[in-house]
Design a protein around this motif. Structure first.
Motif, PDB file in Angstrom:
ATOM      1  N   ASP B  83       0.835  -1.211   0.000  1.00 15.62           N
ATOM      2  CA  ASP B  83       0.000   0.000   0.000  1.00 15.62           C
ATOM      3  C   ASP B  83       0.868   1.259   0.000  1.00 15.62           C
ATOM      4  O   ASP B  83       0.395   2.329   0.331  1.00 15.62           O
ATOM      5  CB  ASP B  83      -0.979  -0.006   1.176  1.00 15.62           C
ATOM      6  N   TYR B  84       2.138   1.112  -0.353  1.00 17.18           N
ATOM      7  CA  TYR B  84       3.118   2.205  -0.500  1.00 17.18           C
ATOM      8  C   TYR B  84       3.541   2.808   0.825  1.00 17.18           C
ATOM      9  O   TYR B  84       4.688   3.189   0.985  1.00 17.18           O
ATOM     10  CB  TYR B  84       2.612   3.318  -1.433  1.00 17.18           C
ATOM     11  N   ALA B  85       2.592   2.934   1.787  1.00 17.04           N
ATOM     12  CA  ALA B  85       2.949   3.449   3.108  1.00 17.04           C
ATOM     13  C   ALA B  85       3.692   4.770   3.039  1.00 17.04           C
ATOM     14  O   ALA B  85       4.689   4.967   3.716  1.00 17.04           O
ATOM     15  CB  ALA B  85       3.773   2.413   3.884  1.00 17.04           C
ATOM     16  N   LEU B  86       3.220   5.675   2.209  1.00 20.30           N
ATOM     17  CA  LEU B  86       3.809   7.019   2.196  1.00 20.30           C
ATOM     18  C   LEU B  86       3.273   7.783   3.393  1.00 20.30           C
ATOM     19  O   LEU B  86       2.102   7.635   3.747  1.00 20.30           O
ATOM     20  CB  LEU B  86       3.434   7.751   0.905  1.00 20.30           C
ATOM     21  N   PRO B 131       1.151  13.032  -0.631  1.00 21.03           N
ATOM     22  CA  PRO B 131       0.765  11.760  -1.263  1.00 21.03           C
ATOM     23  C   PRO B 131      -0.665  11.740  -1.797  1.00 21.03           C
ATOM     24  O   PRO B 131      -0.922  11.164  -2.851  1.00 21.03           O
ATOM     25  CB  PRO B 131       0.933  10.753  -0.129  1.00 21.03           C
ATOM     26  N   LYS B 132      -1.603  12.380  -1.078  1.00 22.84           N
ATOM     27  CA  LYS B 132      -2.985  12.270  -1.552  1.00 22.84           C
ATOM     28  C   LYS B 132      -3.217  13.057  -2.838  1.00 22.84           C
ATOM     29  O   LYS B 132      -4.257  12.911  -3.470  1.00 22.84           O
ATOM     30  CB  LYS B 132      -3.979  12.652  -0.460  1.00 22.84           C
ATOM     31  N   SER B 135      -1.365  10.259  -8.200  1.00 20.10           N
ATOM     32  CA  SER B 135      -2.077   9.095  -8.722  1.00 20.10           C
ATOM     33  C   SER B 135      -1.418   7.839  -8.165  1.00 20.10           C
ATOM     34  O   SER B 135      -0.340   7.885  -7.589  1.00 20.10           O
ATOM     35  CB  SER B 135      -1.985   9.082 -10.237  1.00 20.10           C
ATOM     36  N   GLY B 136      -2.098   6.698  -8.347  1.00 19.81           N
ATOM     37  CA  GLY B 136      -1.575   5.439  -7.826  1.00 19.81           C
ATOM     38  C   GLY B 136      -0.173   5.149  -8.350  1.00 19.81           C
ATOM     39  O   GLY B 136       0.725   4.776  -7.595  1.00 19.81           O
ATOM     40  N   ARG B 139       2.377   7.417  -6.723  1.00 22.95           N
ATOM     41  CA  ARG B 139       2.663   6.996  -5.341  1.00 22.95           C
ATOM     42  C   ARG B 139       3.634   5.819  -5.336  1.00 22.95           C
ATOM     43  O   ARG B 139       4.560   5.744  -4.532  1.00 22.95           O
ATOM     44  CB  ARG B 139       1.386   6.561  -4.638  1.00 22.95           C
ATOM     45  N   ASN B 163      -1.584  -2.902  -6.662  1.00 22.93           N
ATOM     46  CA  ASN B 163      -2.666  -1.912  -6.650  1.00 22.93           C
ATOM     47  C   ASN B 163      -2.751  -1.114  -7.943  1.00 22.93           C
ATOM     48  O   ASN B 163      -3.486  -0.141  -8.018  1.00 22.93           O
ATOM     49  CB  ASN B 163      -2.479  -0.936  -5.488  1.00 22.93           C
TER      50      ASN B 163
END
Ligand SMILES: Nc1ncnc2c1ncn2[C@@H]1O[C@H](COP(=O)(O)OP(=O)(O)OP(=O)(O)O)[C@@H](O)[C@H]1O
Ligand SMILES: [Mg+2]
Lengths: 275, 367
Positions: B83-86, B131-132, B135-136, B139, B163
């Motif tokens: 989930d990248y965890a940024l 991050p928000k 885009s996926g 990220r 993802n």
């Protein structure tokens, strides 16, 4: 068919009535504060005579140490809230993310402290404060305020952290953070919502609380204690009480209005994940 | 640069053992992919290498050090999460530089390294975003950048592409591959997608239920699967398993499909079977085609006629299912023409590309 939809009338009426019930006492207090006491003795709604005067607003500042009390209130409620805001997330972090022996039992004990009535603590606390010379020091109320808040505050923040993305904490560990750094740099900045909730609840509660300050403080009294003194034994002083009441309630109102945006912010700022 | 060795690695969560004595040697600079069905222990193994999960018993060596007791930051690894965890509250720049900052790197050096990584991944324009606001795919890139910035000896990836949509996944796949060519660090990459494993890995580790089933290069796993599980897991469409037993037919042993035809046994296996042995006969769709629509066959070919059960035109080729006794087998038709369901046609089977597995042990008879 070409009628525009008209909402029914009754919800409006209902809301109007309910609001009126809420607002009436407020109007009463304001009315009492701006009229001579003699006119309102039969009830503030009695307007046979109506004289507008700010006499009570002036007198209460002169007769009573309102500024000092206001400042004391701000110190007590402010420091108590700050204490809870900082300490509760630490406890919550430990209960949510660390493994230590006795974790479940400790948590149960902590949360159960919620059901212990404050009154039980008064006498032992009083003896303690007297022995260490903390009577009439604002910390004699701040310390128990913070301690008592832990029960619900830790619970509240922990419940939020349980849903905190685990991978963020893993990422922090990979990036070289220990638990303290992880807590400070990664968890806290993303837990503003429960912290604001704890802060607001704690501020309201400590601002309005009467019992502990009345018992432990002599000179350094906050507003609610002062209120009881304005209402003297022989003179009711309703007009001045009304003024002090307004001053007492306006601060928490402002604080609430300012911080409520954090409630709305909610979970939307949580993780980096697409969602 | 670092090699990795897992020796007798065991993981238990309370009473349940989820890794049963894993042994694995990974060479310096190797790209190793862990693949297997959900819950087989891929992430757990990876997290133990990272230091996020404790070791129940056994040892993990990175380079020449035993690292099971070390904190993640002392292992010379970095990790990219599914989930990248940024960090949501930090800009891309801060996200990339956080690890360096924690380790006390001077600010000027952080800026330089972050800029370098951003350039490498095409993130220059995004450095000041949160991050928000990404885009996926962006990220994902930031997550990779965060791993690169710290120039670790070992990269750990836990399903970093799952993802993303199919197109982006293909693109990132080759980007990661290219990155590996450039930096030549050791990589462990976890996925449950066998195509990802086949296309990226130097070596693939196939896991199931907390065990390693087979380790090998993609072509080794494809050409000589050790058991039924690996044979059906690697390759798409999966290898068909025809149920049956070995019978004597004149001089040579034959395979009798249950309620089905008699098939010759691949020459290399004729000495290894026993009459009466219950086996699976493994057939890949590429080596089983309608006559006139197959690839050029080098070795021995067996012809038979089968009835078409089901047809799936894919454009460049057509997949045809036929029943061999109780089992269904897929056949690939190259240069496809019209095929009708229930039509009976001649098919040819390339015997050298077929496999036999013992039905009891599920092990390949090639071993
Ligand atoms: N913290 C935990 N406590 C108990 N059991 C766990 C824990 N973490 C993982 N497991 C179990 O360990 C096994 C392996 O999990 P793991 O996450 O390694 O699987 P995986 O191969 O990565 O699967 P996936 O492809 O779904 O990610 C699973 O059966 C899981 O239920
Ligand atoms: Mg996993």
């Amino acid at each position: 068919m070409n009628d525009i939809y008209k909402p029914p009338l009754w919800p409006m009426l209902l809301i109007g009535v309910v609001s009126l019930i809420w607002v009436l006492p407020l109007i009463g207090i304001i009315m009492t504060s701006i009229r001579p006491e003699g006119e309102t003795l039969k009830g503030w709604w009695n307007i046979e005579e109506f004289t507008l005067t700010l006499e009570a607003w002036r007198e209460v500042w002169v007769n009573y140490p309102l500024w000092d009390a206001l400042w004391n209130s701000i110190k007590i409620a402010g420091l108590s809230s700050l204490g809870s805001i900082l300490l509760a997330p630490m406890g919550a972090y430990a209960f949510a993310f660390l493994n230590f022996p006795g974790k479940k039992v400790t948590f149960l004990l902590l949360v159960n402290a919620f059901v212990i009535p404050n009154q039980i603590l008064i006498i032992p606390l009083f003896t303690l404060w007297r022995n260490v010379g903390l009577i009439d020091n604002i910390f004699s109320v701040i310390i128990p305020f913070v301690a008592l808040s832990m029960a619900w505050a830790v619970f509240l923040v922990r419940n939020y952290l349980v849903d905190f993305p685990r991978s963020l904490i893993d990422a922090a560990h990979i990036d070289g953070c220990g638990h303290v750094r992880t807590f400070w740099s990664v968890v806290l900045p993303n837990a503003l919502t429960p912290m604001a909730a704890v802060g607001i609840l704690q501020f309201m509660w400590t601002w309005n609380s009467l019992m502990l300050p009345m018992l432990f403080l002599r000179e350094n009294i906050p507003l609610p204690v002062l209120l009881t003194k304005i209402k003297g034994t022989y003179e009711p002083n309703w007009d001045q009480v009304a003024v002090a009441t307004i001053i007492t309630s306006v601060i928490p109102l402002l604080i609430f209005l300012y911080f409520q945006k954090y409630f709305a912010a909610g979970a939307s700022n949580q993780s980096g994940q697409k969602g | 640069m670092a090699s990795i060795a897992l020796n007798n690695l065991v993981k238990e969560f309370g009473e349940t053992r989820v890794l049963h004595s894993i042994d694995l040697d990974i060479k310096d600079g190797e790209f190793v992919v862990f693949v297997g069905p959900s819950g087989c222990g891929k992430s757990t193994t990876l997290r133990m290498v990272a230091g996020l999960e404790s070791v129940s018993s056994g040892e993990i060596r990175i380079g020449d050090r035993e690292v099971s007791g070390l904190a993640p930051k002392d292992r010379g690894i970095s990790m990219v999460f599914q989930d990248y965890a940024l960090y949501p509250h930090m800009t891309v720049r801060k996200n990339l530089g956080f690890g360096l900052k924690v380790s006390g790197t001077p600010a000027a050096e952080i800026t330089q390294k972050v800029d370098e990584a951003a350039k490498m991944l095409g993130l220059e324009q995004l450095l000041d975003r949160k991050p928000k606001q990404l885009s996926g795919g962006q990220r994902q890139r930031v997550a990779m950048g965060r791993a690169i910035v710290r120039s670790p000896e070992v990269y750990l990836f836990d399903e970093p592409l799952s993802n993303l949509d199919a197109k982006l996944r293909t693109q990132m796949r080759s980007e990661i591959k290219r990155l590996h060519k450039k930096v030549r660090n050791t990589i462990i990459y976890v996925t449950h997608d066998q195509i990802e494993a086949m296309t990226m890995a130097d070596r693939i580790v196939v896991m199931r239920g907390g065990h390693i089933e087979q380790v090998g290069t993609p072509s080794e796993l494809f050409k000589s699967p050790a058991n039924v599980f690996v044979a059906t897991f690697i390759g798409s469409p999966p290898m068909a398993m025809v149920d049956g037993e070995i019978v004597k037919d004149g001089a040579s042993p034959m395979f009798q499909a249950a309620n089905g035809p008699l098939l010759p046994i691949p020459a290399r296996l004729r000495d290894k079977v026993k009459v009466g042995q219950k086996v699976f006969y493994g057939i890949r769709s590429d080596s089983f085609s309608p006559v006139g629509h197959s690839l050029p066959r080098a070795g021995e070919v067996h012809q038979m006629s089968c009835t078409v059960d089901h047809v799936e035109p894919l454009g460049a080729e057509t997949l045809i299912s036929v029943a061999l006794g109780n089992s269904t087998v897929l056949s690939k038709m190259f240069n496809p023409t019209e095929v009708d369901v229930d039509e009976t046609r001649a098919f040819e089977l390339e015997l050298d590309a077929c496999y036999l597995f013992d039905k009891g042990t599920e092990q390949s008879l090639d071993l």
